[in-house]
Scaffold this active site. Sequence first.
Site, mmCIF file in Angstrom:
data_model
loop_
_atom_site.group_PDB
_atom_site.id
_atom_site.type_symbol
_atom_site.label_atom_id
_atom_site.label_comp_id
_atom_site.label_asym_id
_atom_site.label_seq_id
_atom_site.Cartn_x
_atom_site.Cartn_y
_atom_site.Cartn_z
ATOM 1 N N GLU A 75 -9.493 3.162 2.052
ATOM 2 C CA GLU A 75 -8.922 3.331 0.592
ATOM 3 C C GLU A 75 -7.851 2.419 0.234
ATOM 4 O OE1 GLU A 75 -5.853 4.866 2.728
ATOM 5 O OE2 GLU A 75 -8.018 5.400 3.173
ATOM 6 N N LYS A 120 0.872 -1.110 -0.113
ATOM 7 C CA LYS A 120 0.001 -0.109 0.206
ATOM 8 C C LYS A 120 1.036 1.372 0.097
ATOM 9 C CE LYS A 120 -3.198 2.350 3.191
ATOM 10 N NZ LYS A 120 -3.872 2.220 4.450
ATOM 11 N N ASP A 132 -2.941 10.154 4.212
ATOM 12 C CA ASP A 132 -4.340 9.912 4.200
ATOM 13 C C ASP A 132 -5.143 10.703 5.109
ATOM 14 O OD1 ASP A 132 -6.692 8.432 4.074
ATOM 15 O OD2 ASP A 132 -6.062 6.634 5.464
ATOM 16 N N LYS A 158 -10.742 11.940 8.363
ATOM 17 C CA LYS A 158 -10.355 11.635 9.867
ATOM 18 C C LYS A 158 -10.465 12.793 11.027
ATOM 19 C CE LYS A 158 -6.922 8.523 7.876
ATOM 20 N NZ LYS A 158 -7.376 7.012 8.526
ATOM 21 N N ASP A 161 -12.458 6.363 3.769
ATOM 22 C CA ASP A 161 -11.333 6.040 4.525
ATOM 23 C C ASP A 161 -10.910 4.619 4.610
ATOM 24 O OD1 ASP A 161 -9.132 6.725 6.184
ATOM 25 O OD2 ASP A 161 -10.130 6.718 8.182
ATOM 26 N N ASP A 179 1.449 6.188 5.911
ATOM 27 C CA ASP A 179 0.201 5.284 5.370
ATOM 28 C C ASP A 179 0.785 4.503 4.321
ATOM 29 O OD1 ASP A 179 -1.969 3.922 6.011
ATOM 30 O OD2 ASP A 179 -3.250 5.221 4.452
ATOM 31 N N ARG A 238 -7.512 -0.699 1.054
ATOM 32 C CA ARG A 238 -7.974 -2.135 0.318
ATOM 33 C C ARG A 238 -8.212 -1.968 -1.216
ATOM 34 N NH1 ARG A 238 -12.383 -2.698 4.907
ATOM 35 N NH2 ARG A 238 -10.781 -1.594 5.832
#
Length: 658
Positions: free
Chosen positions: A504, A420, A425, A432, A502, A443, A506
């Site tokens: 995202e 990833k 993020d 968030k 959020d 992230d 996956r």
Amino acid sequence: MLDGEAAFDLAFSWFVRFAVARGLRGGSVAPLPFDGGTVILFEIVGPAKEFGGEDDARRSHADRGLRLQRDFRALVVVPRVLGVFVVLLLGGCRRRGGERETRGTDPGKTPQNLHTLASSVWQLAVHIVRLALRAGNPFSDNNLMTTTAVSSPVTCTSAMLSAVDTDLLVVPWFEGEGPGAVPELDRSTSGEVARALASKEFAARPYDLFITSVTDRGWRPRRVALIGAGRRAVFGSDLARKFATAVGLNARQRWIERVAFVLRADAAGATPLNELAQAVAEGLTLSEFDAGSYKTDDPPPARPPAWTVAVSGATDDEFARASEAVARGRLLGECSNLARELANEPGNTLTPREFARRSEALAIEGGISVEILDEEQIARLGMGLLLGVARGSSEPPRVIVFRHNPPGAPAGPMLGLVGKGITFDTGGISIKAAEGMERMKDDMAGGAAVACAMRAIGLLKAPIRVVGVVPATENMPGSRALKPGDVLKSASGKTVEVINTDAEGRLVLGDGLWYARQLGATHLVDVATLTGAAVVALGKITSGLFGSQGWVDQVERVANRAGDRVWPLPLFDEYRDQIKSEIADFTNTGGRAAGSITAAMFLKEFTGGLPWAHLDIAGTAWADEAKPYLPKGPSGVAVRTLAELAFTSHDWKSEDKS
């Protein structure tokens, strides 16, 4: 602009108004004030009226330099730029002075004359500015990036302890041992070891440290340190790595220039001596990382000492294997530190494009071939999940593709690593909370692990073919950002209803896993800071492990040897019900219950039935609290696991099932 100066007098502001009101042909350039010290130049790529408030053209042309933000603080650039503008202004005034008579007789030509003048002047200006910036130092956020992973030599020796040339000789000491365990130490310190043990000043508890001077003039070490190793029965490579890191951190704080870590052959137990030697070399190397790379007021940290791994009481064959293991551990430790360096970078410096550039440079040094897919190539592949996440950011996405194809390697198996690469993020529209959001710069730790593992795989010359895929983007709440309820189509053809923007990670991994399969991978591993649910379940010590029976067992064994603690979690078919969708094939989140498991179930949809393992490193990628063996900051988790996995293909089973 120089500090304290007002912004440029934008004498051509009329040009901007004209561009918006009338439209301009391609190639014109307009200045826009950004703040008190910066000017952004936007190159007009088409009539202004065609943009209609959308930013598609800006995004699709991002790599052509349409946003040329530069800080004109560099003295080497400022005189050139100002000189160019003065010349152009004077020339423009002369032309306009000669045109006044024409305007009086034919005012209908005025817009065209202005258009022609503005177009030619600004096209010339932007080219000269570009040349000036290239000739000087092109100042931008990315120029702030630093290199924090500093390397020092690591050698291996079988010399007697008295002959090791070092400033500090470190010896692991187990609970319950008396001074007779290593009698020469007590003699060389005039009985200080016996005194410390008898008085309980040193009880050999894990990470206890006792340092004393060497009084025997026949000894080359200047001082001796005993590091508490706890109970002998539980000592192994994982603890050896941690003790070595703790010693290294302590030595740096004391500004010691040379350190030797002693591996006692009598303490190896069931763990082969070469595995302990590799772990110690890794640990000493891990102590070299410094997270404060942007500090300017604090004094610079001490350079890492010159390291020595002293193998005490080993045979010639054992020493030869230990020497090779030390070199291997050194390399794996360095690659782990490089991943920590990437994860530690702020989001304004490590954009997706910069992430791709740096990853490419690291991998190429290891003999890995790298291909970087831009947004147009991503669109042609149909990676709708990645493009959907990227919509909210003005930074274009990238897919970084690594290939390790050693000469003579068989066609299969081929290991596929997917990481990833969300460089920042915010959560997108499902934004968030502000508290702690700054941590979301890490992230992309999974992507960094893949990039640096591929570097290690190349340098260590893994015998099998390996492919790495890192989809990289930002998750931002821009005007075109993904919204809850949107439906995206993946590259595999499956459709996804977005419930929470959020979730995202996956999404981008789904397209990444599909692409790894297209490149020929037969065994898959993905690694990601994916879910807060994994932190709730396992805390900050252990990574979650999910995937295929058999293959997960293999990954777990390698991870444990590499010092990356993992714990398998179930993937029962019933969990699939939680991501059912009424409009699409499935949703991108299954709610709070079993959140890390349903995230893994989502990823499973893109594995094509191949042996697959998923590492959720949300809790382990960053240390919130300092430990004796790990300071606060990025941990470099999973690098060693992924690299070592490429050397275990003889243990893989073709019958591993999803």
